[in-house]
Design an enzyme around this catalytic site. Sequence first.
Site, short mmCIF file in Angstrom:
data_model
loop_
_atom_site.label_atom_id
_atom_site.label_comp_id
_atom_site.label_asym_id
_atom_site.label_seq_id
_atom_site.Cartn_x
_atom_site.Cartn_y
_atom_site.Cartn_z
N THR A 117 0.84 -1.19 0.00
CA THR A 117 0.00 0.00 0.00
C THR A 117 0.88 1.24 0.00
O THR A 117 2.09 1.17 0.23
CB THR A 117 -0.90 0.07 1.24
OG1 THR A 117 -0.12 0.46 2.38
CG2 THR A 117 -1.59 -1.25 1.51
N ASP A 118 0.27 2.38 -0.23
CA ASP A 118 0.94 3.63 0.06
C ASP A 118 0.60 4.00 1.51
O ASP A 118 -0.09 3.27 2.22
CB ASP A 118 0.52 4.71 -0.94
CG ASP A 118 1.58 5.78 -1.13
OD1 ASP A 118 2.41 5.98 -0.21
OD2 ASP A 118 1.59 6.44 -2.18
#
Length: 786
Positions: free
Chosen positions: A328-329
Site C-alpha cells: 500500500t501507500d
Amino acid sequence: MKQVNIKLLLFIALISIAGLSSCKKSVVETAPITINYTEVDINNAAEIKEKVDALLKEMTLEEKVGQMAQITIDVITKGPNRFGTTEPLELDMKAMHDAIVKYHVGSVLNTPGNRARTVDVWAQIIGDIQDVATKETRLKIPVIYGIDAIHGGTYSAGSTIFPHELALAATWNPSMGYTLGEITAYETRASNIPWNFSPVLDLGLDPRYSRMGEGMGEDPYLISCFGKEIIKGYEGDNVGDPYRMAGCAKHFLGYAVPISGKDRTPAYIPENVLREYHLPPFKVAVDAGVHTFMINSGLINGVPVHANYHILTTILRDELGFQGVVVTDWADIENLYKRDRVAADNKEAVKMAINAGIDMSMIPYDYEPFCKDLVALVKEGGVPMSRIDESVGRILTLKFKLNLFEKPTVDPKDYPKFGSEEFGQKSYEVAAEAITLLKNEGNILPLNKSAKVLVTGPGSNSMRPLNGCWTYSWQGELSDEFAASFNTVAKAVQNKIGANATCIPGISYVHGSDYREEKKDQYEEAIAAAKQSDYIILCLGENAYAEKPGDLTDLTLSRLQLEYAKELIQTGKPVILALIQGRPRIIREIASDINGILMAYWPGNHGGDALADIIFGDINPSGKLPITYPSAVNSLVPYIHKPSEEQSKAVGVYNYEGDFTPEFHFGFGLSYTTFKYKNLKLSTTKLSGDQPLEISVDVTNTGKIAGKEVVQLYTSDLVASITPDVKRLRRFEKISLQPGETKTVKFTIDASDLAFVNLQNEWITEPGEFSVTIGNTDLEQKFMYK
C-alpha cells in the site's frame, strides 16, 4: 459421591485440555526453526519456493500477519511519540522488540520526517534492526527496509543526486534511465537499504498535479521506455547482487489524473482509457521483472484503488501476470474508513484491502490494530488463510531473492564509488541533456563569457529548488545543508565568468512553493544592478515540495515573481529566464517579453553547473519537453487529445478558440544548431496482418556546431470507430550530428502500434488509412492497413 467424582473428573479433564492447548501453542511459538537459510541458491526459483513453502508450514498465523505489516522507523526510534524522532537518531530497543519480536513486523520504511544519514549511521541503525529480527525472533526472518530513493541515494548523506524523473525524460535518452537506476541501486545498497519505492510510472496528463516532477511526462510510450531502463538499472539480472535492489512500480493505477489536480483526490477514468493510456507502462514494468508494486492512494470512479479487486487482482495478477509483492501507500488501508468511508472500521478496511489483493500494509504507525484485526479475520473466516499464505509467500520470496536471509546487511566499505566524481559526472550529463531551450530570440544564447551578467531570482542562490523534493528529506528543505559543496546557479555562473557576474536574489520565498515576500534591500539592489548589466539571468519557478504540500489553487507563476520579472524587463536589458520547477508554471504574462527561456526542471546537485554551461555555450542544449507546457490555467490539454480540442472559428462577431493552445508543445526543444529533415520513406503503403512497416528519414545538421537531435515518429489514425487522437508518439531516437553530417534514422512499427482499446475494453487495430509524421516538421506519408 459418584456424582461429585464425575464433576471432579470433568473439571480435571477440562483443565488438562486447556493446559495441553496452552502447551501446544507455547511449543509452536518457541520451537527452533529447522530450515537452513544459508543454503539457498537465490537464482533458483524452485529452490526458493521449496524454502518458502517449508517456512510457511513452520509459521504461526501471528507470525505470518506480522510479515504483512510495514511500519515507519519513527515507531522504533526514540522521540516524543511514535510520530516523531529526536536527533541524533537512536533506536528504542523496547519499542523495536515489541514490533519485531512480539508482533513479528516484517518491514520498516523511511518516514517522511526522517533526514539523510551517512552510510555508517545507516549501517549501525539497520544492522541493529536486523540483529533483533535475525537473532531474537524464533524464525529469524530478516526485515526488509524500504525507502524513496527516487532520483539517487536521496536519504544518504554524500550520495549522488540525479535530476528528477521529469528531467530524466526530457533527455529523451532512455540509457540515462539505466545509469540513474544502476548508480541509485549501488548507493542505496551501500546504505543497507535493499528496496526502493521507484520508479513512478504514472501518466502525467495534468500539469497542476503536485507529483508531476516525480514522473516521466504525459506519453505512455515515453514513460515505458524510461521505466524499463530504470528497473533494469535497479535490479540488474540478479536482484540479490549486493549492488542491486528491488524496484517498485508506482502508483498502480491512474494516480496522476485527479479531477481537482490535487494529490490523493478522486479520478474518473473510463476503463478503456485506463487500459489504453495508463496501463502500458506498468505492463512493461512487469515484463521487465520488477519485484514490487505500490498502489494508487486515490479513488477511481468512486472506488478506492486499495479496495479494488478488479484492478489489484483481475488486471494486475490475472492479466499482467505479476507475481511479486503489492504494498500500500502511506496509511491507505485505514484511509478506507477514516477518509473514504467505504469501511465502517479498521477491521472491515483490512478485510477489504487484503481480499482485494494487498500483500503488505504501509501502516505506518499503529501496527497493533492491523495485526490483531487480520488475525481475527482469518480465525473468523473473513479472510482465507490461502490469501495470507499467498501474500506472505511473496514477501518471503522477495527477501530470499534479495539474499537477506544469508546477508541481511552489507559493509559500506565495499562500496568505494559511493558519492564519487565518476558518479557525479553521470548526474551532470543527465542534467546537461535534460535542460530544454524553449526560446532563443535573435539567437541571444549562448552568452559571451566577457559579458556583464546579473544572476537573480529566488532560485538563483539555493540548492533546494535545484534538487526538489525527496532530497535529504521528504520536502527537500535540507538541501542547502547537505549540498553546500555543490554550486547554485549563481555560484556556477561566477565560476564561469568570474567578476563579470553579479549575484543578487532580489526576492525570496517564505514557505513551500509560494514566493510571497521580497527582501526590499535586495530587491532595489538587484534592479540597480540589472541596469548596469549586459544581460539578466532570471531564475524563477518553484521551491521544493512533495505530495499534498505541493497542491495548487493556481498554476500561474506566483504574482511576486511575475512582477519582479516585469520590473527587470522594463530595464531594457535582455532577460534569460531559467525555469527551475517540478511542473510547468504558467508564464504567459511575461513569455513574449523574455529573450531566452530555459526549462531546467529539478536538475539535481549538478544542475547549476549544467545550466551555466548551456547559457555560456559549453554545452549545446538537446532536451525536449516530455510534457505540454500550457499557456493558460483553463487550457491544460495534453498533446494526446481529440480533434475537437482544436476547434477555432469566427462566426460573425463571435470568435472562439480551441483549447489546445500551449505555450510550448510536447517534444519541443531548441538547439544552438539547426537540423533539416527530408526523404521520409515507408517500406509499403499497404500494410496487412502482422507485417512490419519500416520507416526512414534523413536528418542533417545544417548549422555550424555539433548537436544532438531527437527524431520523433508519430502516427495518426485518420478514421476510427472511437474518435482517434490527433497523433501518438510511436518511436524516437536521439542522435548526434557533426556540422554538415547526415544520418538516416530507421524505425519499425507494426499493427500493434496502431491499436486502441475499444468500448469492449479490447485492443483492436481497425482497417483504414493512417499517416506518419516526424516531430514538428511538415513531413507526412500515408498508408492503408487492412
